[in-house]
Design an enzyme around this catalytic site. Sequence first.
Site, PDB file in Angstrom:
ATOM      1  N   ASP A  30       0.854  -1.185   0.000  1.00 10.60           N
ATOM      2  CA  ASP A  30       0.000   0.000   0.000  1.00 10.60           C
ATOM      3  C   ASP A  30       0.893   1.239   0.000  1.00 10.60           C
ATOM      4  O   ASP A  30       1.869   1.318   0.759  1.00 10.60           O
ATOM      5  CB  ASP A  30      -0.925  -0.013   1.238  1.00 10.60           C
ATOM      6  CG  ASP A  30      -2.044   1.007   1.137  1.00 10.60           C
ATOM      7  OD1 ASP A  30      -1.742   2.221   0.985  1.00 10.60           O
ATOM      8  OD2 ASP A  30      -3.210   0.607   1.199  1.00 10.60           O
ATOM      9  N   HIS A 100     -10.150  -5.488  -3.165  1.00 13.07           N
ATOM     10  CA  HIS A 100      -8.831  -5.680  -2.564  1.00 13.07           C
ATOM     11  C   HIS A 100      -8.953  -6.088  -1.106  1.00 13.07           C
ATOM     12  O   HIS A 100      -9.891  -5.699  -0.410  1.00 13.07           O
ATOM     13  CB  HIS A 100      -7.959  -4.426  -2.690  1.00 13.07           C
ATOM     14  CG  HIS A 100      -8.605  -3.158  -2.214  1.00 13.07           C
ATOM     15  ND1 HIS A 100      -9.539  -2.468  -2.962  1.00 13.07           N
ATOM     16  CD2 HIS A 100      -8.460  -2.456  -1.058  1.00 13.07           C
ATOM     17  CE1 HIS A 100      -9.930  -1.399  -2.289  1.00 13.07           C
ATOM     18  NE2 HIS A 100      -9.296  -1.367  -1.128  1.00 13.07           N
TER      19      HIS A 100
HETATM   20  P1  AMP Z   1      -9.725   1.302   0.501  1.00 16.26           P
HETATM   21  O1  AMP Z   1     -10.018   2.481   1.356  1.00 16.26           O
HETATM   22  O2  AMP Z   1      -9.999  -0.002   1.183  1.00 16.26           O
HETATM   23  O3  AMP Z   1     -10.365   1.392  -0.864  1.00 16.26           O
HETATM   24  O4  AMP Z   1      -8.159   1.305   0.316  1.00 16.26           O
HETATM   25  C1  AMP Z   1      -7.502   1.709  -0.854  1.00 16.26           C
HETATM   26  C2  AMP Z   1      -6.029   1.700  -0.552  1.00 16.26           C
HETATM   27  O5  AMP Z   1      -5.337   1.770  -1.771  1.00 16.26           O
HETATM   28  C3  AMP Z   1      -5.552   2.860   0.319  1.00 16.26           C
HETATM   29  O6  AMP Z   1      -4.987   2.342   1.516  1.00 16.26           O
HETATM   30  C4  AMP Z   1      -4.502   3.554  -0.555  1.00 16.26           C
HETATM   31  O7  AMP Z   1      -3.396   3.988   0.193  1.00 16.26           O
HETATM   32  C5  AMP Z   1      -4.130   2.468  -1.538  1.00 16.26           C
HETATM   33  N1  AMP Z   1      -3.645   2.919  -2.835  1.00 16.26           N
HETATM   34  C6  AMP Z   1      -4.230   3.813  -3.664  1.00 16.26           C
HETATM   35  N2  AMP Z   1      -3.499   3.954  -4.780  1.00 16.26           N
HETATM   36  C7  AMP Z   1      -2.444   3.122  -4.671  1.00 16.26           C
HETATM   37  C8  AMP Z   1      -1.323   2.812  -5.502  1.00 16.26           C
HETATM   38  N3  AMP Z   1      -1.140   3.391  -6.689  1.00 16.26           N
HETATM   39  N4  AMP Z   1      -0.415   1.903  -5.056  1.00 16.26           N
HETATM   40  C9  AMP Z   1      -0.576   1.317  -3.855  1.00 16.26           C
HETATM   41  N5  AMP Z   1      -1.612   1.561  -3.042  1.00 16.26           N
HETATM   42  C10 AMP Z   1      -2.524   2.453  -3.426  1.00 16.26           C
END
Ligand code: AMP
Length: 133
Positions: A30, A100
């Site tokens: 993440d 995810h």
């Molecule tokens: P959620 O709130 O469960 O949808 O979590 C989405 C997660 O994706 C968050 O913790 C973000 O930090 C992570 N995230 C968003 N864009 C990226 C990226 N390009 N690479 C890695 N993690 C990401």
Amino acid sequence: MSNCIFCKIVNSEIDAYIVGENKHAIAFLDVNPISNGHTLVIPKKHTCDLNTCDKESLMGVFQLVQDVSRNIEASKLKPWGINYLSNQGNTAGQEVLHFHVHIIPKYAKNKGFYFRADKDETDDLKYVQSLIK
Ligand code: AMP
């Protein structure tokens, strides 16, 4: 899906710190980690959430969750424990609409991710069971 950030990672259009992969799923760190080793595991095929995920992808995702989790546990990170989390729907905190599972290593009792649940008035369990079953 062309405008999905996680599909772009699957298609190598943007960089990610990939930590594991199988035929149907990929795991990467993440970008805003809650703790060291905070990993996301996603299906390679775009799908919004767990409920829309096909069986092959789902098996691939959870197999990879276990593989990465074992690797984290055996690594020098040495977490005290691990939390697994998946947010489904805006109200539940889902920001990226590509299914995810978060793997969040835990290093101390009151640091990083912790589960807080408010007790609420609920209908009786027998009634709720009848709604779900
Ligand atoms: P959620 O709130 O469960 O949808 O979590 C989405 C997660 O994706 C968050 O913790 C973000 O930090 C992570 N995230 C968003 N864009 C990226 C990226 N390009 N690479 C890695 N993690 C990401």
